[in-house]
Design a protein around this motif. Structure first.
Motif, PDB file in Angstrom:
ATOM      1  N   TYR A  57      -5.590   3.792  52.358  1.00  0.00           N
ATOM      2  CA  TYR A  57      -6.516   4.801  52.855  1.00  0.00           C
ATOM      3  C   TYR A  57      -5.824   6.088  53.298  1.00  0.00           C
ATOM      4  CZ  TYR A  57     -10.616   1.781  52.968  1.00  0.00           C
ATOM      5  OH  TYR A  57     -11.670   1.000  52.618  1.00  0.00           O
ATOM      6  N   VAL A  58      -4.778   5.943  54.112  1.00  0.00           N
ATOM      7  CA  VAL A  58      -4.249   7.127  54.793  1.00  0.00           C
ATOM      8  C   VAL A  58      -2.829   7.492  54.384  1.00  0.00           C
ATOM      9  CG1 VAL A  58      -5.725   6.771  56.782  1.00  0.00           C
ATOM     10  CG2 VAL A  58      -3.489   5.684  56.720  1.00  0.00           C
ATOM     11  N   ALA A  59      -2.142   6.614  53.665  1.00  0.00           N
ATOM     12  CA  ALA A  59      -0.762   6.918  53.284  1.00  0.00           C
ATOM     13  C   ALA A  59      -0.455   6.303  51.928  1.00  0.00           C
ATOM     14  CB  ALA A  59       0.204   6.413  54.341  1.00  0.00           C
ATOM     15  N   PRO A  60      -1.035   6.845  50.858  1.00  0.00           N
ATOM     16  CA  PRO A  60      -0.838   6.240  49.542  1.00  0.00           C
ATOM     17  C   PRO A  60       0.594   6.336  49.030  1.00  0.00           C
ATOM     18  CG  PRO A  60      -1.974   8.334  49.356  1.00  0.00           C
ATOM     19  CD  PRO A  60      -1.895   8.037  50.810  1.00  0.00           C
ATOM     20  N   PHE A  61       1.381   7.238  49.607  1.00  0.00           N
ATOM     21  CA  PHE A  61       2.758   7.403  49.145  1.00  0.00           C
ATOM     22  C   PHE A  61       3.709   6.943  50.248  1.00  0.00           C
ATOM     23  CE2 PHE A  61       0.238  10.712  47.021  1.00  0.00           C
ATOM     24  CZ  PHE A  61       0.409  10.293  45.695  1.00  0.00           C
ATOM     25  N   PRO A  62       4.478   5.895  49.996  1.00  0.00           N
ATOM     26  CA  PRO A  62       5.363   5.372  51.041  1.00  0.00           C
ATOM     27  C   PRO A  62       6.518   6.315  51.339  1.00  0.00           C
ATOM     28  CG  PRO A  62       5.786   4.285  48.950  1.00  0.00           C
ATOM     29  CD  PRO A  62       4.572   5.140  48.742  1.00  0.00           C
ATOM     30  N   PRO A  93      15.178   4.161  57.993  1.00  0.00           N
ATOM     31  CA  PRO A  93      15.341   3.027  58.909  1.00  0.00           C
ATOM     32  C   PRO A  93      14.140   2.890  59.842  1.00  0.00           C
ATOM     33  CG  PRO A  93      16.709   4.862  59.603  1.00  0.00           C
ATOM     34  CD  PRO A  93      16.142   5.247  58.263  1.00  0.00           C
ATOM     35  N   GLY A  94      13.936   1.680  60.351  1.00  0.00           N
ATOM     36  CA  GLY A  94      12.825   1.426  61.246  1.00  0.00           C
ATOM     37  C   GLY A  94      13.007   2.114  62.589  1.00  0.00           C
ATOM     38  N   PRO A  95      11.983   2.045  63.455  1.00  0.00           N
ATOM     39  CA  PRO A  95      10.769   1.245  63.265  1.00  0.00           C
ATOM     40  C   PRO A  95       9.790   1.878  62.272  1.00  0.00           C
ATOM     41  CG  PRO A  95      10.636   2.472  65.309  1.00  0.00           C
ATOM     42  CD  PRO A  95      12.026   2.705  64.777  1.00  0.00           C
ATOM     43  N   TRP A  96       9.026   1.000  61.617  1.00  0.00           N
ATOM     44  CA  TRP A  96       8.061   1.449  60.620  1.00  0.00           C
ATOM     45  C   TRP A  96       6.642   1.231  61.139  1.00  0.00           C
ATOM     46  CZ3 TRP A  96      11.795  -2.370  59.094  1.00  0.00           C
ATOM     47  CH2 TRP A  96      12.940  -1.828  58.488  1.00  0.00           C
ATOM     48  N   ALA A  97       5.747   2.118  60.747  1.00  0.00           N
ATOM     49  CA  ALA A  97       4.341   1.939  61.094  1.00  0.00           C
ATOM     50  C   ALA A  97       3.717   0.840  60.252  1.00  0.00           C
ATOM     51  CB  ALA A  97       3.579   3.251  60.892  1.00  0.00           C
ATOM     52  N   PHE A 183       7.199  -1.550  50.372  1.00  0.00           N
ATOM     53  CA  PHE A 183       6.882  -0.151  50.619  1.00  0.00           C
ATOM     54  C   PHE A 183       6.914   0.094  52.126  1.00  0.00           C
ATOM     55  CE2 PHE A 183       4.881  -1.291  46.611  1.00  0.00           C
ATOM     56  CZ  PHE A 183       5.275  -0.252  45.779  1.00  0.00           C
ATOM     57  N   PHE A 184       7.739   1.039  52.552  1.00  0.00           N
ATOM     58  CA  PHE A 184       7.920   1.323  53.975  1.00  0.00           C
ATOM     59  C   PHE A 184       7.253   2.646  54.323  1.00  0.00           C
ATOM     60  CE2 PHE A 184      11.356  -1.419  52.686  1.00  0.00           C
ATOM     61  CZ  PHE A 184      11.540  -2.287  53.751  1.00  0.00           C
ATOM     62  N   TYR A 185       6.572   2.670  55.486  1.00  0.00           N
ATOM     63  CA  TYR A 185       5.896   3.869  55.979  1.00  0.00           C
ATOM     64  C   TYR A 185       6.425   4.174  57.373  1.00  0.00           C
ATOM     65  CZ  TYR A 185       2.697   2.755  52.173  1.00  0.00           C
ATOM     66  OH  TYR A 185       2.163   2.469  50.933  1.00  0.00           O
ATOM     67  N   ASN A 186       6.918   5.374  57.573  1.00  0.00           N
ATOM     68  CA  ASN A 186       7.514   5.749  58.845  1.00  0.00           C
ATOM     69  C   ASN A 186       6.502   5.724  59.978  1.00  0.00           C
ATOM     70  OD1 ASN A 186      10.158   6.013  58.136  1.00  0.00           O
ATOM     71  ND2 ASN A 186      10.092   8.238  57.843  1.00  0.00           N
ATOM     72  N   ALA A 187       7.025   5.586  61.197  1.00  0.00           N
ATOM     73  CA  ALA A 187       6.181   5.576  62.388  1.00  0.00           C
ATOM     74  C   ALA A 187       5.366   6.862  62.456  1.00  0.00           C
ATOM     75  CB  ALA A 187       7.045   5.432  63.633  1.00  0.00           C
ATOM     76  N   GLY A 188       4.077   6.710  62.776  1.00  0.00           N
ATOM     77  CA  GLY A 188       3.189   7.854  62.861  1.00  0.00           C
ATOM     78  C   GLY A 188       2.442   8.146  61.589  1.00  0.00           C
ATOM     79  N   ALA A 189       2.845   7.502  60.481  1.00  0.00           N
ATOM     80  CA  ALA A 189       2.189   7.793  59.199  1.00  0.00           C
ATOM     81  C   ALA A 189       0.875   7.051  59.050  1.00  0.00           C
ATOM     82  CB  ALA A 189       3.121   7.429  58.049  1.00  0.00           C
TER      83      ALA A 189
END
Length: 586
Positions: A57-62, A93-97, A183-189
């Motif tokens: 929905y909100v972050a289709p691109f990791p 690097p983490g943390p990841w959302a 697939f990793f998404y950064n914090a806040g994404a």
């Protein structure tokens, strides 16, 4: 002849075992329904209906990706699992959302459905089963939110293990080609609630016991086998208790056990197994018995700690293979896991000693594959915490069994219920918090045989209510969640004589519903309903022709968003796939 029909009902509602234990050279040719549909010119996609993941929905691109494994599973029977190495991506690097696991598979030829497990550092990330391929080929994709494993994913040089036992020879030619990617998404994404909620780690089916609040666990410990044949434990009977000894960190303030379970062999259709008395009285040469009740349980130092009624999952060769093309059964591609809050037991295990965490299955016959992940939260401001168990209410399982039969006709009924309550306090830098865990489930299951055993009806109704409450030292409620789940299942099978002695005509109807409501910090509701009807002509357990329809309605709703979907498949083709308008409200 009539005994033959009864045996046909007992034997042919299944594909062969999804995990095998014989060599390919001596492999028997178990019952197989060869699909009568004409070959297609292009590979066909198979799907399991569920709602989209938050990232869709909100972050289709990791932010970044990491290839986990790429392997072709050919003749892997009686061979060690595939292994490779993992380290987290250096560029984010983490943390990841959010972290999303994508499992993609393709296959071409003749092959059975198989069971597969994927582990990282001995902790299971995904339990899945395969679809049965065609000559033109098939493919499918499973996407699972694995954010809850963030502390594990942040570690380097871990072993990735995947087990998928397969047989390839002149008859069974299908090779499963598998690719897994993270697939990793950064914090806040990804910070939107509801089906895009950071609090809901993976509510695909709803069978998880509770949806917990806060960040992922600081430590994850596998309750699993050594991995030579996969990290799952194999349960062969009700007395078969598998365990691992664990030394709990002294600063652990919360513990949740995540249970993985699947059933195979003589217990693949445990919910439709008649009692042994029926089998023995009619001299039926089958081991698929021991009645139609199963309960998976967890122990700490051989004392009961939690239990779960397992959701019936039907693999793509089950009941009628034509039902599951291209829409597979509920949970077939992403088998449900079950969360069990063991925080009330910390007072028994925070002593610096090793403690035995066990898993078993009441009334089980061969065989079940089980293992678990122990999610542990640590107090980073204290070297140790103090804890005590205060309530341990574990009455004996209440179960009533009734049976009445004459020759091949009869009725078998089971009523079971269990109500448990555990509580304990933990004093940490967060304060003195008391966790109260209560659970109540009831099961009613009926099996009927009519018309000299040629008609079989299975009706199962399960109700589960679970609640977790956390209170501070002045008894104020600081966190709570309550989940109610209803899971009715109905299967009817009628077998008629064919034009020749070795030919039969089978009619099947199936209805499977999961309805769940959750209340607490967030409220949500889920309804997932499949209805399948069809028939097939069979010769020597090989399908010669047939037709089948499957409809499925999926609905999820909470205070922030909703998702409705309706699909129809007919004779191997996806006829309709429509999202429905809905209103997010409670």
């Amino acid at each position: 002849m009539h005994y033959t029909f009864a045996l046909f009902l007992l034997f042919t509602a299944t594909s062969p075992p999804l995990s095998l234990s014989f060599s390919s050279a001596s492999a028997p040719a178990p019952d197989r329904f060869f699909k009568p549909f004409p070959s297609r010119s292009a590979p066909q996609e198979f799907i399991e209906i569920t709602h989209p993941l938050p990232s869709d929905y909100v972050a289709p691109f990791p932010t970044c990706t990491r290839a986990l494994l790429s392997h072709s599973f050919a003749d892997t029977i009686n061979k060690p699992p595939f292994t490779t190495r993992y380290s987290p991506p250096s560029d984010c690097p983490g943390p990841w959302a959010r972290v999303i696991l994508e499992f993609h598979a393709r296959c071409k030829g003749e092959q059975y459905a198989r069971i597969a497990g994927l582990w990282l550092g001995g902790c299971e990330l995904l339990r899945t089963s395969t679809a049965e391929p065609s000559q033109s080929g098939i493919f499918w994709t499973v996407r699972k939110d694995v954010t809850r494993y963030s502390s594990l994913l942040a570690r380097s040089k871990l072993k990735v293990t995947m087990m998928l036992e397969n047989v390839v020879n002149d008859v069974y030619t299908g090779i499963y080609h598998v690719n897994c990617t993270l697939f990793f998404y950064n914090a806040g994404a990804v910070m939107v609630p509801s089906i895009v909620s950071p609090h809901d780690f993976n509510s695909k089916l709803g069978p998880q016991s509770f949806k917990y609040f806060g960040t992922p666990a600081d430590l994850i410990i596998p309750i699993a086998d050594d991995g030579e044949k996969g990290h799952w434990f194999r349960i062969e009977s009700a007395s078969d208790l598998k365990f691992k000894k664990v030394k709990f960190p002294l600063n652990a303030y919360r513990v949740v056990l995540e249970l993985y379970v699947s059933f195979h062999g003589n217990d693949e259709f445990w919910y439709s197994n008649p009692p042994d008395s029926y089998i023995e009285s009619n001299n039926l040469p089958t081991d698929r018995g021991n009645g139609n009740f199963r309960e998976v349980f967890v122990t700490i130092d051989r004392n009961f700690a939690a239990s779960e009624f397992p959701l019936p999952v039907i693999y793509t060769g089950g009941i009628n293979p034509l039902f599951w093309e291209p829409i597979v059964a509920i949970g077939a591609f992403n088998l449900p896991t079950y969360d069990m809050d063991l925080t009330p037991f910390l007072g028994r295990v925070l002593d610096g000693k090793k403690h035995e965490i066990g898993i078993g299955v009441n009334d089980a016959i061969s065989y079940w594959l089980v293992n678990a992940n122990l999610h542990i939260w640590l107090d980073d401001k204290a070297a140790r915490v103090w804890a005590r168990s205060s309530v341990y209410h574990y009455p004996k399982l209440s179960i009533d069994r009734g049976e009445s039969f004459k020759l091949l006709d009869g009725r078998f009924e089971i009523k079971a219920k269990r109500k448990t309550k555990f509580a304990g306090w933990v004093k940490s830098s967060l304060g003195n918090l008391t966790t109260d865990v209560s659970r109540h489930y009831g099961l009613k299951s009926i099996i009927k045989f009519k018309n000299n055993g040629t008609y079989k009806l299975v009706h199962q109704k399960a109700k589960v209510t679970g609640r977790v409450q956390v209170r501070n030292e002045v008894l104020n409620l600081t966190a709570h969640v309550s989940v109610r789940r209803r899971c009715p299942l109905d299967v009817a099978t009628a077998t008629l004589t064919g034009s020749r002695k070795d030919r039969y005509l089978q009619h099947m109807n199936l209805s499977h519903l999961i309805r769940e409501t959750s209340t607490g910090e967030f409220r949500s509701s889920l309804a997932n309903h499949q209805v399948s009807t069809g028939w097939m002509k069979v010769k020597d357990h090989s399908e010669r022709s047939g037709k089948a329809n499957t409809t499925q309605s999926f609905s999820y709703r909470d205070a922030f968003a909703c998702y409705n979907r309706y699909v129809l498949a007919s004779n191997g083709k996806l006829v309709s796939d429509k999202p429905k308008p809905c209103v997010a409200s409670f």
